[in-house]
Design a protein around this motif. Sequence first.
Motif, PDB file in Angstrom:
ATOM      1  N   CYS A 313      -9.550  11.210   0.398  1.00  0.00           N
ATOM      2  CA  CYS A 313      -9.952   9.852   0.054  1.00  0.00           C
ATOM      3  C   CYS A 313     -11.455   9.828  -0.163  1.00  0.00           C
ATOM      4  O   CYS A 313     -12.203  10.219   0.731  1.00  0.00           O
ATOM      5  N   TYR A 324     -12.176   1.816  -5.742  1.00  0.00           N
ATOM      6  CA  TYR A 324     -10.917   1.070  -5.539  1.00  0.00           C
ATOM      7  C   TYR A 324     -10.373   1.365  -4.134  1.00  0.00           C
ATOM      8  O   TYR A 324      -9.953   0.462  -3.394  1.00  0.00           O
ATOM      9  N   THR A 325     -10.367   2.654  -3.780  1.00  0.00           N
ATOM     10  CA  THR A 325      -9.897   3.078  -2.457  1.00  0.00           C
ATOM     11  C   THR A 325     -10.690   2.415  -1.336  1.00  0.00           C
ATOM     12  O   THR A 325     -10.115   1.936  -0.352  1.00  0.00           O
ATOM     13  N   ASP A 328      -9.676  -1.136  -0.960  1.00  0.00           N
ATOM     14  CA  ASP A 328      -8.361  -1.316  -0.330  1.00  0.00           C
ATOM     15  C   ASP A 328      -8.423  -1.047   1.174  1.00  0.00           C
ATOM     16  O   ASP A 328      -7.752  -1.716   1.959  1.00  0.00           O
ATOM     17  N   GLN A 352       0.469   3.962  -9.253  1.00  0.00           N
ATOM     18  CA  GLN A 352      -0.606   3.949  -8.256  1.00  0.00           C
ATOM     19  C   GLN A 352      -0.146   4.504  -6.904  1.00  0.00           C
ATOM     20  O   GLN A 352      -0.820   4.344  -5.889  1.00  0.00           O
ATOM     21  N   GLU A 353       0.980   5.179  -6.904  1.00  0.00           N
ATOM     22  CA  GLU A 353       1.533   5.639  -5.626  1.00  0.00           C
ATOM     23  C   GLU A 353       0.582   6.564  -4.872  1.00  0.00           C
ATOM     24  O   GLU A 353       0.404   6.434  -3.658  1.00  0.00           O
ATOM     25  N   HIS A 355      -2.630   6.750  -4.964  1.00  0.00           N
ATOM     26  CA  HIS A 355      -3.720   5.950  -4.403  1.00  0.00           C
ATOM     27  C   HIS A 355      -3.305   5.358  -3.061  1.00  0.00           C
ATOM     28  O   HIS A 355      -4.040   5.420  -2.070  1.00  0.00           O
ATOM     29  N   PHE A 356      -2.097   4.808  -3.026  1.00  0.00           N
ATOM     30  CA  PHE A 356      -1.661   4.157  -1.785  1.00  0.00           C
ATOM     31  C   PHE A 356      -1.303   5.172  -0.694  1.00  0.00           C
ATOM     32  O   PHE A 356      -1.513   4.914   0.487  1.00  0.00           O
ATOM     33  N   GLN A 358      -2.921   7.866  -0.231  1.00  0.00           N
ATOM     34  CA  GLN A 358      -4.234   8.194   0.336  1.00  0.00           C
ATOM     35  C   GLN A 358      -4.749   7.075   1.237  1.00  0.00           C
ATOM     36  O   GLN A 358      -5.212   7.315   2.353  1.00  0.00           O
ATOM     37  N   VAL A 359      -4.663   5.851   0.732  1.00  0.00           N
ATOM     38  CA  VAL A 359      -5.172   4.708   1.487  1.00  0.00           C
ATOM     39  C   VAL A 359      -4.414   4.560   2.820  1.00  0.00           C
ATOM     40  O   VAL A 359      -5.018   4.398   3.880  1.00  0.00           O
TER      41      VAL A 359
END
Length: 588
Positions: A313, A324-325, A328, A352-353, A355-356, A358-359
């Motif tokens: 991340c 963005y990360t 979030d 965006q999977e 990204h999520f 990671q978040v």
Amino acid sequence: MKKILDLISQEVMDAFAACGYDAAYGRTGISNRPDLCEYQCNGAMAAKKVYGKAPILIAQEVAAALAGSPVFEEVCAVNPGFINMKISGAYLSEYLLRMQADEKLSVETAQQKKKIMIDYGGPNVAKPLHVGHLRSAIIGESVKRIGRFVGHEVIGDVHLGDWGLQMGLIITEVKKRNPELVYFDESFEGEYPQEAPFTISELEEIYPTASKKSKEDASYKEEALEATAKLQDGVRGYRALWQHILNVSVADLKRNYSNLNVEFDLWKKESDAQPYIPEMTEYMKKEGYAYEDQGALIVDVKEETDTKEVPPCIILKSDGAALYTTTDLATIIERMKLIHPDTIIYVVDKRQEMHFTQVFRCARKTGLVDEDTQLKFLGFGTMNGKDGKPFKTRDGGVMRLETLIADITEQMYKKITENHDVDPQEARQTARLVGLSAIKYGDLSNQASKDYIFDTEKFTSFEGNTGPYILYTIVRIKSILNKYRAGGNEVNGAGLLNPVTGSEKDLMLQLVKFNSVIEQAFEETAPHKICSFIYDLANAFNRFYHETRILAEEDEKQKSSWIALLDLTRRVLETSIDLLGFSAPERM
Ligand code: ARG
């Protein structure tokens, strides 16, 4: 109310136990051979090994034990050891009567009330709502309504994209066009005007123009980056201008969402999370989660069991900018602080999977959420056109949501007015409702994660698995009920008699599924389960309707029982479509 399958299973389990077998073998399901029976238990086959007995013998014993049961009208043991059952009509009617008396139509309220946040919509300020945003709004709205119906506290947050380069781009373009505006006068200390220096249509033209210019012209991009930085640093004039962009956009978004029957409890935005960033990065550094790598600040989130590489991340870029990360993650901190939800569901494009992933991992690893806080990604597929490519306008442009809704409504209007005389104003209103059902049902009837083809002709048809077909069925029922009332009768004046025909019983067998369907749709965040249920229910109703002369029935008791059944069907259908986010007209 207990689910019918649980009641039936209990009865069969008791019979297994009474015959000396483990009750667990009595678990019963809906038959996959409706031509043979309605419910079916396969436990005797599984019990064979344990008891060293031929399954058919076990099945016969259990069937004999069930012989006097008030739940069934027929129980047979068939080779190699199935127990096939037909439910008793009296038992079924009695269940439906209880359903009728229950304002939630048999759906039980969750024992543990949870606070669930849904992050959906996700539009970006100053960009017109286009079809790419449609799915998030439609699916999120339905998931929200289902959650509330089963008794949870559900909070919908639109999570507006109002931060980052897009803002700098707009400000830069506005400055190019109107450098004299007071927002750009650094010595200005007075109050800024109340009125925005642009309208929504101007704004919608400004952004793409600016975006295009910045791609072609490096110095323009440089300016936009600078404007973004100034805005983020809090330069007064830039903030004031940004506030105008926000206000103008939000007013337009609210109008658009309201046309879609979509409503948010919170209009939070990416910028609201920014104040949490400095402390968050400090904390992550101090606790040793984040470290510097080539100037950037990162947190590792890969896990040993990963089959696909999960990159770290990036919390801050090497120039110190947030991403963005970062936003979030900071939003999670804000939500935990202000709302403390048990669950956050993100309804976002499945692309965006990563990204999520990671978040979520980063939030867990760094303890931004409690251990039992659920973070759920509900990723949806792309809405494609008939050519299998992302849905576009006829000339290949991005389809605006407003245009899509207007087109569909127009088509519905034509259909509605084609063959009959209707009051044009009422027809407009009806066309709006039916059009919305076409769009929403067309979307929701597909499993969210799958891509689907938006086929206007198919979706607007009054036949087949469509929203208009469901509405048509509801309207048909309403019209019968109205005729019955017009004869001076009261709907639900009498109880429910036992079913007399096969199609009537089939209709009843569909109705009793309601609570388990809703429970599943909630557990699996799967509105499409409600769609397939109401499609089956509408079909069952229409078969019954075609085979039965309801209003012409001479036996008043029988007639009023059928009317009660119709009204129950109507309530189940209308409750279901409300959970999907649309409603039925009185006539169509
Ligand atoms: N505005 C984003 C987009 O258009 C979607 C936001 C989704 N929600 C979130 N918490 N990231 O792609």
